[in-house]
Write a protein that holds these residues in place. Structure first.
Motif, mmCIF file in Angstrom:
data_model
loop_
_atom_site.group_PDB
_atom_site.id
_atom_site.type_symbol
_atom_site.label_atom_id
_atom_site.label_comp_id
_atom_site.label_asym_id
_atom_site.label_seq_id
_atom_site.Cartn_x
_atom_site.Cartn_y
_atom_site.Cartn_z
ATOM 1 N N ARG A 186 9.001 -0.635 6.013
ATOM 2 C CA ARG A 186 10.110 0.225 5.578
ATOM 3 C C ARG A 186 10.178 0.292 4.054
ATOM 4 O O ARG A 186 10.359 1.358 3.464
ATOM 5 N N ARG A 203 7.665 2.575 2.697
ATOM 6 C CA ARG A 203 8.055 3.985 2.902
ATOM 7 C C ARG A 203 9.067 4.440 1.871
ATOM 8 O O ARG A 203 9.020 5.552 1.373
ATOM 9 N N THR A 204 10.034 3.571 1.573
ATOM 10 C CA THR A 204 11.171 3.981 0.743
ATOM 11 C C THR A 204 10.925 3.748 -0.741
ATOM 12 O O THR A 204 11.820 3.946 -1.561
ATOM 13 N N ASP A 219 10.760 0.968 -2.203
ATOM 14 C CA ASP A 219 11.332 -0.289 -2.692
ATOM 15 C C ASP A 219 10.190 -1.231 -3.070
ATOM 16 O O ASP A 219 10.333 -2.078 -3.953
#
Ligand code: DUC
Ligand code: ZN
Ligand code: ZN
Length: 472
Positions: free
Chosen positions: A312, A315-316, A318
């Motif tokens: 995740r 993907r973001t 971060d």
């Protein structure tokens, strides 16, 4: 020597498009519409070699920004030399590594830097740059940081763990960060609370909890989260940009995300082992087998969903980069130093050969987009570490570092299958990959084609890096 790669889909971080790539000598001369006569002549008829990439992706060569070839560590040396490790990297579609010059306490960073050049020069199959590890940060280290930046070593790794080996205390960290804020370099941090870990290790061994599994339990996520938070605060205090290496705990990734949301120049990488492997299934394997996966930061509990969180975060944005932290040790004669005491197992996992394939699986399973695969593995490493333009992009003027990747091909990872690293086991044994590295080109020279190594140890050149091109 001119080469035309025809019929493929060129994938950059910014998009994918059907295009032919013309390579002239060591650089990309043009990226044009398929069959284009824009340049005034039939390209295919006027080149020395045509590579047919029909149905395949043409991507920038992979950049692994975190490797430790022949690193002296844990009472032994990482088992891949620059020669074997860079050859294995080439097999897997990686055309540039950034390796770490090691400075132990009392050593002179500049002398170590010269020593690493001696090890690597003439021994690499692909291009290579260096980061510098600093342990004790002496006043002379601060002057050395300026000299190293001028040499193209624009990033410095500090450790908050491994007391007596690598650890820098908070004051030393701040000193190095002040210098980085001043000269524009990037501080990379091994963020684990070393004092807490040393205590937990001592207590576990005293209790008789000596199996490899306890390596994981004595390096808990709290130690990673706390150190990550502290590193962010010290970077905030000094104004230095910060890059947190090998993030494995979701709580550490959250710390990075929060700092980024507040506008701080904080970045993070994770590694394939933290996306695919786990405390329960791997470190917790029966008997001594878990030693294969002893690395730091450690593999985390799947039950706590760290692996999902790493995907995740990729993907973001971060987390920005996937590197391998390639630091291989053989089971026999190296990892087995820790039979009966996990704390004596040399820390490290080899994976330089498999990163492009393993992260491509994230495209297959829908975790990330095709473009994000290229961004995480090629483009952002180039930008983060001051190589963009030359590396990390398929565009005119860039080095012709290219990989033809077949999404319909197949790769079986494991000993006797796909495994060219100098290790007597594979951390990814039995992994079946949807996809295949078909052709690998470094500065216009074919290194790998159709299952054959056609490169040469000695082809690889030192990459003198600029300051980071990624800072906000
Ligand atoms: N972690 C490892 O697992 N090996 C090398 C050094 C490190 O930080
Ligand atoms: Zn580290
Ligand atoms: Zn490392």
């Amino acid at each position: 020597m001119k080469t035309l790669i025809t019929g493929g889909t060129v994938v950059n971080a910014t998009g994918a498009t059907a295009a032919d790539v013309l390579v002239d000598g060591e650089t990309i001369a043009a990226v044009v519409a398929p069959g284009s006569t824009l340049l005034g002549f039939d390209l295919a008829a006027n080149v020395d070699t045509v590579v047919d990439a029909t149905g395949k992706y043409v991507i920038p060569g992979g950049i692994d920004a975190h490797t430790h070839m022949e690193m002296p560590f844990g009472g032994t040396f990482a088992s891949d030399t620059f020669s074997t490790g860079t050859t294995a990297a080439a097999w897997g579609g990686t055309t540039t590594i950034v390796d770490f010059v090691v400075q132990y306490a009392g050593e002179n960073p500049l002398e170590q830097y010269a020593a690493w050049h001696e090890k690597a020069a003439g021994n690499c199959a692909i291009d290579y740059g260096f980061h510098q590890i600093l342990s004790d940060v002496q006043d002379s280290s601060l002057t050395a940081m300026d000299e190293l930046v001028a040499e193209g070593v624009t990033s410095f790794k500090l450790f908050m763990a491994y007391k007596g080996v690598f650890l820098s205390d908070d004051g030393q960290i701040v000193k190095a960060m002040q210098k980085a804020a001043d000269n524009g370099s990037l501080v990379m941090m091994h963020a684990e609370n070393g004092s807490v870990i040393d205590l937990l290790v001592q207590q576990a061994v005293a209790r008789g909890d000596t199996a490899p599994y306890f390596h994981g339990l004595t390096r808990p996520w709290q130690a990673e989260e706390e150190a990550t938070h502290r590193a962010i605060m010290l970077a905030n205090l000094t104004g230095a940009p910060l890059y947190v290496v090998h993030v494995s705990a979701k709580q550490a990734a959250e710390q990075i995300a929060q700092a980024r949301d507040l506008g701080q120049n904080v970045f993070g990488e994770t590694c394939p082992q933290y996306l695919y492997l786990s405390l329960e299934e791997h470190l917790g394997a029966p008997g001594f087998e878990g030693a294969k996966w002893v690395c730091s930061t450690p593999l985390r509990a799947r039950a706590e969903h760290h692996q999902d969180h790493m995907w995740r975060s990729l993907r973001t944005n971060d987390l920005q980069i996937v590197s391998t932290d390639h630091c291989p040790f053989c089971l026999k004669g190296q990892k087995d130093m820790g039979v009966g005491d996990f704390s004596k197992i040399p820390n490290g996992i080899g994976g330089v050969e498999h990163r492009m394939d393993l992260i491509y699986q994230g495209v297959v399973t829908g975790e990330i987009s095709l473009e994000r695969w290229v961004e995480l593995c090629c483009t952002t490493p180039a930008r983060m570490f001051g190589m963009y333009g030359r590396k990390g992009v398929v565009a005119p003027g860039a080095d012709a570092d290219l990989v033809v990747y077949d999404p319909n091909g197949h790769t079986s990872i494991g000993l006797g299958k796909t495994h060219h690293m100098n290790m007597d086991y594979s951390a990814y044994e039995g992994f079946e990959i949807d996809g295949h590295v078909d052709t690998v080109i470094s500065r216009g020279s074919v290194l790998v084609d159709d299952g054959e190594f056609r490169g040469r140890v000695g082809h690889g050149r030192y990459v003198k890096r600029e300051l980071s091109q990624y800072l906000i």
